[in-house]
Design a protein around this motif. Structure first.
Motif, PDB file in Angstrom:
ATOM      1  N   ARG B 226      -1.379  -0.705   4.228  1.00 63.90           N
ATOM      2  CA  ARG B 226      -1.047  -0.154   5.553  1.00 63.90           C
ATOM      3  C   ARG B 226      -2.183  -0.436   6.510  1.00 63.90           C
ATOM      4  O   ARG B 226      -3.323  -0.065   6.270  1.00 63.90           O
ATOM      5  CB  ARG B 226      -0.814   1.345   5.442  1.00 63.90           C
ATOM      6  N   VAL B 256       1.390   1.274  13.091  1.00 59.56           N
ATOM      7  CA  VAL B 256       1.215   1.202  11.639  1.00 59.56           C
ATOM      8  C   VAL B 256       2.046   0.047  11.096  1.00 59.56           C
ATOM      9  O   VAL B 256       3.272   0.010  11.275  1.00 59.56           O
ATOM     10  CB  VAL B 256       1.645   2.515  10.954  1.00 59.56           C
ATOM     11  N   SER B 258       3.039  -2.349   7.733  1.00 54.46           N
ATOM     12  CA  SER B 258       3.015  -2.506   6.284  1.00 54.46           C
ATOM     13  C   SER B 258       3.101  -3.993   5.969  1.00 54.46           C
ATOM     14  O   SER B 258       3.923  -4.704   6.550  1.00 54.46           O
ATOM     15  CB  SER B 258       4.214  -1.807   5.659  1.00 54.46           C
TER      16      SER B 258
END
Lengths: 354, 299
Positions: B226, B256, B258
């Motif tokens: 992350r 954020v 991933s």
């Protein structure tokens, strides 16, 4: 390095001596009752009547020796010259009666304020006057009265209360200690922890029993020491038979504590339950006052209580002077009670309180 | 060498299977963790392995011997620290550990040395009730180790401690298997298991879901890394277009992302001047737990 037994016994002893609440209820609280009953409510016999004599009173001086002793027991006599002053003292309550001979008449000036003393005064003076008349007439008495005190059956207050209060004190500390220990150690998992130590369960239980018995014997020493030293308790020659009795009693009270500890869910609950068992038991076992006036069924109930048997047997050997024959049956009852109740507690015990 | 061998362990309380078919081995000298949320069955399993509870079925061998019924030959070889501080009432720290030493036939000198080793010499005369939570746990651990056992069981030693006290205790715990001692620890802290244990069994609802080293568990997860950056540098739409980004969201802390290819994504972000407030988080045991149970880890 000490043995596991000694180490656990020392740990329990330290825990007890540092627990002010436990110390208070084991020693100080029962001693307060001993001081109350033994020191304040002590039996001083009948109250004396304070008498003032004005002038010579021949019949008092001519009393035969037996009657003279009885007279001295009943009256605290002091002479005074003036009748008016004597009557004034009676009126003010400084004396109970003022007597004076007026010719052949014995005149008593008394106050009705204290009716018991007034009645005593009248009765006693009438008796002495009649006795004097009889003696003067030279006639032999038709009936004579002989008084004999029955030793030790009518006990002084301190003689009666000491064994009962000692029994109550021992019952409290033994039952509370066992209840609090069992529950506290279960809750903190100390019991589990000890189960995982290479020590036989008998070692731990034995240490707990030995410490509790020693505490009981210390209570006995303090109680008997204070009662004989300060309040005039007269111990019989067989008093030491109280030691095995007290040990057996301690075991039966520990059993009650274990039962409370096994039944209750928390340490507070266990101590409360022990209290709930011990206090009524103390009342019903005559720890605070004799059961002679209690109804028959209550006396029957009290026979089921270990403290009743301990109290009766302790009274027998500590102050009534009875010997070994007085303790076998109570010993057997107390030990039997301990065995049965401990077995019951063991059956009800659960490792996990949750 | 195997120190502990657990096979098909089952313990039921009524309808509930507190421990439901658990098997594992612990090697000698290993620091073994049982990790799971409260009520997962960790303590029940541990208490059966210690010999405190009888299993409904299954077998346990500790140092080659059965633990049930109470096996007196094993007791000197094992040390236990139970979930609550199991102390004698109103004793000082020194009296406490000396009493435990005497139960195991150990000299007072050794007890005092352990008090020193856990940093409680200054508190030796303090009653255990007055010790802080961390100090009480240190004492409990010293009491468990005073007889130099071969195997030590620690049941949630850092539960209810503040973060600082937990870290201090980790320093102590990380050294206790240096001399070849086997340690079994239960915990509900992921970071604790990661920091201390050679291998971790993740337990939930009475079963072991996974068992591996902490790094092995995370590696197997192939979980995305992350990447978080401050808001304003790169827009959400722009970020989602970067090659290698599986998923992008924006929340109040920032963006954020991933990704399973963090190197490429970080290079792209750098070229666009979007690295302000950068944080990179690899997967943790919490992600492993989420992955295998499908629910958020709640200690």
């Amino acid at each position: 390095m000490s043995s596991p037994f000694a180490a656990v016994a020392l740990a329990i002893t330290r825990g007890f001596l540092r627990d002010r609440t436990a110390l208070f209820f084991a020693i100080v609280f029962p001693l307060m009752f001993l001081v109350l009953f033994g020191g304040i409510l002590t039996d001083r016999g009948q109250p004396q009547v304070e008498m003032i004599t004005v002038g010579d009173i021949a019949i008092f001086e001519q009393l035969p020796p037996g009657a003279k002793a009885a007279f001295d027991d009943a009256f605290d006599v002091r002479p005074l010259g003036d009748l008016d002053a004597a009557i004034a003292e009676v009126r003010d309550g400084d004396a109970d009666v003022a007597v004076v001979m007026e010719g052949r008449e014995l005149v008593a000036h008394y106050t009705q304020t204290d009716q018991v003393k007034a009645a005593m005064t009248q009765g006693a003076l009438a008796a002495f006057v009649n006795g004097a008349n009889l003696a003067a007439a030279g006639a032999p008495p038709v009936v004579e009265l002989r008084i004999e005190a029955v030793e030790d059956d009518s006990l002084e207050t301190i003689q009666f209360v000491t064994p009962g209060l000692l029994g109550w004190a021992v019952a409290m500390s033994a039952a509370f200690g066992a209840a609090a220990n069992l529950q506290g150690w279960r809750q903190s998992k100390l019991l589990r922890r000890l189960q995982l130590a290479p020590v036989a369960p008998g070692t731990i239980v034995g240490a707990r029993v030995v410490v509790t018995v020693l505490i009981s014997l210390a209570q006995m020493a303090i109680f008997l020491g204070l009662a004989t030293g300060a309040f005039g308790l007269q111990l019989s020659g067989w008093w030491w038979l109280g030691i095995p009795l007290l040990v057996a009693g301690t075991l039966s009270f520990m059993a009650l504590g274990l039962l409370s500890g096994a039944l209750a869910k928390t340490q507070e609950g266990a101590v409360n339950m022990a209290n709930f068992l011990v206090l009524p038991m103390a009342f019903l076992s005559g720890s605070f006052f004799p059961l002679d006036g209690a109804p028959q069924w209550l006396q029957m109930v009290s026979q089921a209580l270990p403290l009743r048997h301990l109290n009766d047997a302790m009274l027998d050997v500590l102050v009534r002077g009875q010997g070994p024959e007085a303790i076998w049956i109570p010993l057997a009852i107390l030990l039997g009670f301990a065995v049965v109740v401990t077995a019951l507690a063991a059956r009800l015990f659960r490792w996990d309180g949750e | 060498m195997t120190a502990i061998e657990v096979r098909d362990l089952v313990k039921r309380y009524g309808e509930l299977a507190a421990v439901d078919g658990v098997s594992f081995d612990v090697a000698k000298g290993e620091f073994f963790g049982i990790l799971g949320p409260n009520g997962a069955g960790k303590t029940t399993a541990l208490e059966m392995i210690e010999g405190l509870r009888q299993p409904d079925s299954g077998s346990i061998r500790l140092l080659g011997e059965p633990v049930w019924p109470r096996n007196a030959a094993l007791l000197p070889k094992m040390g236990v620290q139970l979930q609550t501080s199991a102390f004698f009432e109103r004793l000082t720290a020194r009296e406490q550990i000396r009493t435990f030493a005497a139960l195991y036939g150990v000299a007072e000198r050794a007890a005092d040395a352990w008090l020193e080793r856990v940093g409680l010499t200054e508190k030796a005369a303090t009653r255990t009730e007055q010790l802080s939570g961390g100090q009480a746990q240190r004492l409990a651990i010293a009491c468990a180790l005073v007889h130099e056992p071969e195997v030590v069981f620690l049941d949630e030693p850092t539960a209810s401690l503040d973060p600082q006290a937990r870290r201090n205790l980790w320093d102590l715990l990380s050294g206790i298997n240096d001399s070849g001692r086997t340690v079994v620890l239960t915990t509900h802290y992921m970071d604790e298991a990661e920091a201390l244990c050679d291998r971790v069994a993740i337990m939930d609802r009475g079963q072991i879901l996974k068992l591996d080293s902490p790094s092995g568990l995370v590696r197997d997860l192939e979980a995305p890394v992350r990447i978080t950056v401050a808001p304003g540098g790169v827009s959400l739409g722009e970020a989602a277009e970067i090659a290698g980004v599986d998923h992008a969201v924006e929340d109040e802390t920032g963006l954020v992302l991933s990704t399973r290819h963090p190197a490429g994504v970080l290079t792209e972000l750098a070229e666009r001047g979007g690295l302000d407030g950068l944080q990179v988080k690899a997967a943790t045991l919490e992600d492993v737990f989420l992955d295998i149970t499908g629910r958020e880890y709640r200690a």
